[in-house]
Design an enzyme around this catalytic site. Structure first.
Site: not given
Ligand code: AMP
Length: 610
Positions: A70, A171, A8, A193
């Site tokens: 990211k 994810e 992850d 999320d």
């Protein structure tokens, strides 16, 4: 069978997991932590730091410490999101040779995949330390909302890190896998999320036969914990300006301290109802007096400051349900993922919205990594317990630009992947030998408002009168969500060559160079670790021998033989110390044998008299 690790790769933290004996487990790093900060720094001496050690020195080396890479991966330098990061990030973001963005750390410029590769390499090493052997394959997760460029860049990062990324998965889908794995349930589930940098919502249908089917997904790649932190920072800055007339934002060091303090306060307010932000000596006044920042922040104030952010996540949930054609009460379980879902207000909002309690028993920080490892194992293991199918969807519409600057849809949003669509193109001029096609991803009717994935030029078409040559172009989205294009002359069946001229990714040569460098780093790092553990082993033995010296001397010093043995032992210790000082790891390794013999002999002597 090759072990496949699941990673992850988070905006702020990363987590690695592996399936062992049919059970997915999260691997802790050397410090015993199950998550590792996705942070990379370069020290004044040019040393690379990754993870917790990078985080610990971030305040004093803010300009050379990268976090949240990211948010930049796979994005073009002139995109609004990158512009936003340029104004807020303490490190320097510069334009790369392909219109991409790069990061300057000290005197070197790094591509974003290279920075992410450093984090991936760290996660790879954590897994290798645990498993005791090298790993080369991984499943890496990305936010469901990542577009082709971001996915491709993440894959490149894996390659640079020496990992064959056998699958990229979303994810929320990974979270659903971890939630439903081995449970034998038939259920419609929503995965909410909210992480450090992104928000994703996915609706899945899980069936007891092991099929995990994503029905709909949506998200915002610029909505996450950092925005909550920013609200606290803004509030602190405004308060300080009112009190002292000074803008703390001018000072990078102060800003970095504010950032840390804001995040800390936010996390604390998940457990307590008020907290004090206390930053002594934050800045100097015009008269050179040291000024302090001290303010009380309550949970309800934080909720007021961030109300619209939470609200925005719910609007996205609403849209996703609509897309899926579902009513709220048809969702049978809600899985919370991401550190931000620890905030009570977020939990409340989700509970009120879905009219049900979120599922317990899934750890928000670990569930995505675990899901990635399950998918990894399922891809290489064909035993019945790993038998499952993941059917994900494309989060964006894929299309091309047509006359008038419009966007023509080819593969609509939320189509199950892998998938492909073909389209016929006809030449419009006599002897036309090339056709240019702009491939885009997005939801706007105007091509220029969507993300340009690539400019493809079909070349080498047959010379023929206008309208006589038909070319069938096939657009494909694979299971990783990555787009590719093939073309074929309909009459001759001949495949056409396709040239990509406008991507913001890295070239094959660049990736090769970066890979070599990453390998050199891995070798050097392993050597350093070996040197360190040899040194520690030697130090432990020396300490033990030193401790026993007086006692051994009192027992054996009476005889020549004894004195000789004592002198020899001193020699062994002195030599080990000398080798240690010289940094001669190979020599020290050999000397450890002599130290161990001496220690055994000493223990023997002491043992006999005891
Ligand atoms: P993730 O990307 O899932 O690792 O989530 C990281 C985000 O969660 C960061 O913005 C953290 O500040 C936030 N976070 C972690 N723990 C808490 C907490 N106890 N309360 C509120 N936010 C938290």
């Amino acid at each position: 069978m090759d072990k496949v690790i699941g990673i992850d790769l988070g905006t702020f933290n990363s987590c690695v997991a592996v399936v062992e004996g049919g059970t997915p487990v999260v691997v802790a790093n050397r410090g015993g932590y199950k998550v590792t900060p996705s942070m990379v720094a370069v020290t004044e001496a040019g040393k690379r730091l990754v993870g917790h050690i990078a985080k610990r020195q971030a305040v004093t080396n803010a300009e050379n410490t990268v976090y949240a890479a990211k948010r930049l991966i796979g994005r073009k330098f002139d995109s609004p999101q990158v512009k936003n990061s340029i104004t807020t990030a303490p490190y320097r973001i510069v334009e790369g040779p392909h219109g991409d963005c790069r990061i300057q750390l000290r005197d070197r410029v790094y591509s974003v995949p290279e920075i992410s590769a450093m984090v991936l390499q760290e996660m790879k090493m954590i897994a290798e330390d645990y498993l005791g052997h090298e790993v080369s394959k991984a499943v890496v997760t990305v936010p469901a909302y990542f577009n082709d460029g971001q996915r491709q860049a993440t894959k490149d990062a894996g390659q640079i890190a020496g990992l064959d990324v056998i699958r990229i998965i979303n994810e929320p889908t990974a979270a659903a896998l971890a939630y439903g794995f081995g449970k034998n349930i038939d259920r419609t589930v929503a995965v909410y999320d909210l992480g450090g940098g992104t928000f994703d919502i996915s609706i899945l249908e899980i069936s007891s036969s092991g099929v995990f089917k994503v029905v709909s997904t949506a998200g915002d790649t610029f909505l996450g914990g950092e925005d909550f932190d920013q609200r606290i920072i803004d509030w602190l800055v405004a308060g300080f300006r009112e009190e002292h007339g000074i803008d703390l934002r001018q000072d990078r060091m102060a800003l970095q301290r504010l950032k840390d303090a804001a995040e800390k306060a936010k996390c604390e307010l998940s457990a307590v109802v008020e907290t004090e932000v206390n930053l002594p000596f934050i800045i100097s006044s015009a008269r050179n007096e040291a000024l302090h920042l001290q303010r009380l922040l309550t949970r309800s104030q934080l909720e007021d400051l961030t109300r619209d952010l939470v609200e925005r996540t719910l609007q996205i949930c609403e849209m996703t349900l609509e897309e899926a054609g579902l009513e709220k009460d048809e969702v049978e379980d809600v899985v919370l993922v991401g550190g931000m879902t620890r905030m009570p207000k977020v939990q409340d909002a989700v509970r009120t919205f879905f009219e049900r309690e979120a599922s317990k028993g899934v750890h928000p920080d670990e569930v995505v990594g675990l899901g990635a490892s399950i998918q990894g194992a399922a891809l290489v293991d064909d035993s019945p317990e790993m038998d499952m199918v993941l059917l994900d969807v494309t989060p964006h519409t894929l299309g091309i630009m047509v006359v008038g600057g419009y966007f023509e849809e080819l593969i609509p949003q939320n189509t199950t992947v892998p998938t492909n669509r073909s389209k016929l193109f006809t030449t419009v001029r006599e002897n036309q030998t090339a056709v240019k096609i702009l491939v885009l991803q997005g939801e706007s009717r105007r091509a220029d408002e969507n993300e340009l994935l690539g400019e493809f030029i079909l070349t080498g078409l047959r010379r023929a009168p206008a309208g006589q040559v038909e070319v069938e172009v096939t657009f494909e989205i694979n299971a990783d969500g990555i787009v590719s294009v093939h073309a074929k002359d309909v009459e001759t069946g001949k495949e056409q060559s396709i040239t990509v001229t406008a991507t913001s990714g890295l070239t094959g040569d660049e990736i090769d160079d970066m890979m070599r460098e990453a390998q050199d780093y891995a070798v050097a790092r392993r050597q350093d670790e070996q040197a360190e553990s040899t040194k520690q082993e030697a130090e432990t033995l020396i300490a033990e021998i030193e401790r026993l010296f007086p006692e051994v001397e009192s027992v054996v010093a009476g005889s020549d033989f004894g004195r000789d043995a004592i002198d020899k032992a001193r020699g062994v210790v002195d030599k080990a110390r000398e080798l240690m000082e010289r940094g001669d790891t190979a020599g020290l390794k050999e000397q450890i044998e002599a130290l161990a013999r001496t220690q055994r002999m000493f223990k023997g002597v002491v043992g006999k008299t005891a």
